[in-house]
Design an enzyme around this catalytic site. Structure first.
Site, PDB file in Angstrom:
ATOM      1  N   VAL A   1       0.847  -1.189   0.000  1.00  0.00           N
ATOM      2  CA  VAL A   1       0.000   0.000   0.000  1.00  0.00           C
ATOM      3  C   VAL A   1       0.883   1.240   0.000  1.00  0.00           C
ATOM      4  CG1 VAL A   1      -1.739   1.320   1.253  1.00  0.00           C
ATOM      5  CG2 VAL A   1      -1.866  -1.177   1.221  1.00  0.00           C
TER       6      VAL A   1
ATOM      7  N   ALA B   1       4.409   4.207   2.889  1.00  0.00           N
ATOM      8  CA  ALA B   1       4.016   2.954   2.248  1.00  0.00           C
ATOM      9  C   ALA B   1       4.218   1.817   3.245  1.00  0.00           C
ATOM     10  CB  ALA B   1       4.831   2.717   0.980  1.00  0.00           C
ATOM     11  N   LYS B   2       3.669   0.670   2.934  1.00  0.00           N
ATOM     12  CA  LYS B   2       3.864  -0.509   3.782  1.00  0.00           C
ATOM     13  C   LYS B   2       3.496  -1.743   2.986  1.00  0.00           C
ATOM     14  CE  LYS B   2       5.145  -1.224   8.128  1.00  0.00           C
ATOM     15  NZ  LYS B   2       6.198  -0.460   8.841  1.00  0.00           N
ATOM     16  N   GLY B   3       4.094  -2.877   3.359  1.00  0.00           N
ATOM     17  CA  GLY B   3       3.798  -4.126   2.690  1.00  0.00           C
ATOM     18  C   GLY B   3       3.638  -5.250   3.685  1.00  0.00           C
TER      19      GLY B   3
END
Length: 423
Positions: A67, A112-114
């Protein structure tokens, strides 16, 4: 509060917590509130399927996410989490907190992040490598040194970042060290990165303690979560003379009135993989941890740990949020009424993203700094950010969290306003 169709209605979800924090800052943003919906909507959310051939020949499918919440101030920045409870909604919240964190530290990044919904402890090393490489290939079209730079998080480490960097490099046809941070030092990683988040908790904690008149050498400290962040911050406070009286991780809770021997516990953890069974402290019930007497609490595990009930029972004077989103909004209100100072996650645990920024810069220039230089730069940035937020809190008569959001959201929305809308 949100029209997003793919989020739950749970009031204590990570995304709901983030939205509640945004709502609280709106009265302080003036004309910039016109752009506030920018903060409520992730720019991009990618869901990927990761088919994995297991060592026994069977094929399993895992769900992964990346995201990008906001890119107004620069490329996305945020970790990758391998955990069985990962959801899209959680990753959205974590990416949003990264947006705020980067802005409050004034780093040239967005958020952001995953994540991948998997328990990495159940995979062999070869299965973990195949999972990482397939996940990297699936999100490869939206990451890059100028687009989005992943980093380690819960369940991932420098080795996972090395696999991600190699996979991305193979796919683009050139070694691209700057695509991730938190890599091994010999592959373009930065000195000081491993301990950076825990060091940031310690640095901001020392500054906050001084502000409220706490003498750290006389303090009793409790640490919830004894991974990279919790263990490093505990070690640094121990070295400064504080008594670490209570520690909790996924395996159990420890308490010792006279203070726990942190070097001995770290040795035990390295040998046994957790704090369970450590004989030099009393084993206590999970909930009893929150009822013990201490001056400083460091929640360094997962989100939503400080509930209303726990906030009402805490005996401490200072909370240092080593984890992302550990305090629910209703609990925040209770802590404020009880005059317990909270140094929010978006400042307190920002040491990791700050040194990730240093790593990114060093990779572009292929010129690397000493660990002493890294720590000096980190301490300076963290202290400056805390001072700015503290002054903002005093001028607005709000909590440090709301002040941090005020500082960050002004920067984010000013960038959004000046860039305008395209097309």
């Amino acid at each position: 509060m949100t029209a997003l169709s793919y989020v739950s209605d749970e009031a204590d979800s990570a995304w709901a917590t983030y939205l509640a924090q945004v709502e609280r800052v709106l009265p302080y943003l003036g004309d910039l509130t016109r752009w506030a919906d920018t903060l409520r909507h992730p720019k991009r959310a990618l869901i990927v399927d990761i088919p994995l051939e297991m060592d026994d020949g069977s094929v399993r499918h895992f769900e992964g996410y990346r995201v990008q919440h906001n890119l107004s101030r620069g490329p996305g920045k945020g970790g990758v989490r391998f955990h069985p409870d990962v959801t899209l909604e959680e990753v959205m919240a974590l990416s949003a907190w990264m947006t705020i964190k980067s802005a409050v530290l004034n780093l040239p990044f967005g958020g952001a992040k995953g994540g991948v919904r998997v328990d990495p402890r159940e995979l062999s090393i070869k299965e973990l490598e195949r999972l990482t490489r397939r996940y990297t290939s699936e999100i490869g079209n939206i990451i890059g040194p100028q687009q989005d730079i992943p980093a380690p998080d819960v369940g991932t480490n420098a080795q996972v970042m090395a696999w991600m960097m190699d996979t991305y490099s193979m796919n683009v046809g050139a070694t691209t060290t700057g695509v991730v941070t938190g890599k091994p030092v010999h592959l373009g990683g930065s000195l000081g990165r491993v301990k950076a988040t825990g060091r940031g908790v310690f640095v901001t904690g020392m500054a906050a303690a001084q502000r409220i008149g706490l003498e750290v050498k006389a303090c009793r400290v409790a640490v919830q979560g004894f991974g990279n962040v919790g263990s490093v911050s505990a070690e640094l406070f121990y070295q400064r003379g504080a008594k670490i009286v209570a520690i909790q991780d996924h395996s159990g809770s420890l308490y010792r009135e006279e203070g726990i021997d942190i070097p001995a516990l770290l040795t035990w953890q390295r040998e046994h993989g957790s704090i369970a069974g450590f004989t030099q402290a009393e084993n206590i019930r999970h909930e009893a941890f929150w009822l013990k007497s201490f001056d400083i609490l460091i929640p360094a595990a997962l989100e939503g740990q400080i509930t209303e009930a726990r906030a009402s029972a805490l005996s401490c004077k200072l909370v240092l949020e080593g984890a992302n989103g550990p305090t629910l909004p209703a609990a925040d209100d209770i802590l404020r009424k009880r005059q317990i100072t909270v140094v929010p996650d978006v400042i307190c645990n920002a040491g990791g993203v700050t040194v990730s920024y240093f790593e990114w810069v060093q990779d572009f220039s292929s010129f690397f700094w000493t660990e002493e230089e890294i720590n000096q730069r980190l301490d300076s940035i963290m202290n400056d950010a805390l001072i700015a937020v503290w002054n903002k809190a005093e001028s607005l008569n709000v909590t440090l969290r709301t002040a941090a959001y005020a500082v960050a959201c002004e920067r984010i929305l000013m960038a959004r306003k000046d860039r305008g809308l395209y097309p």
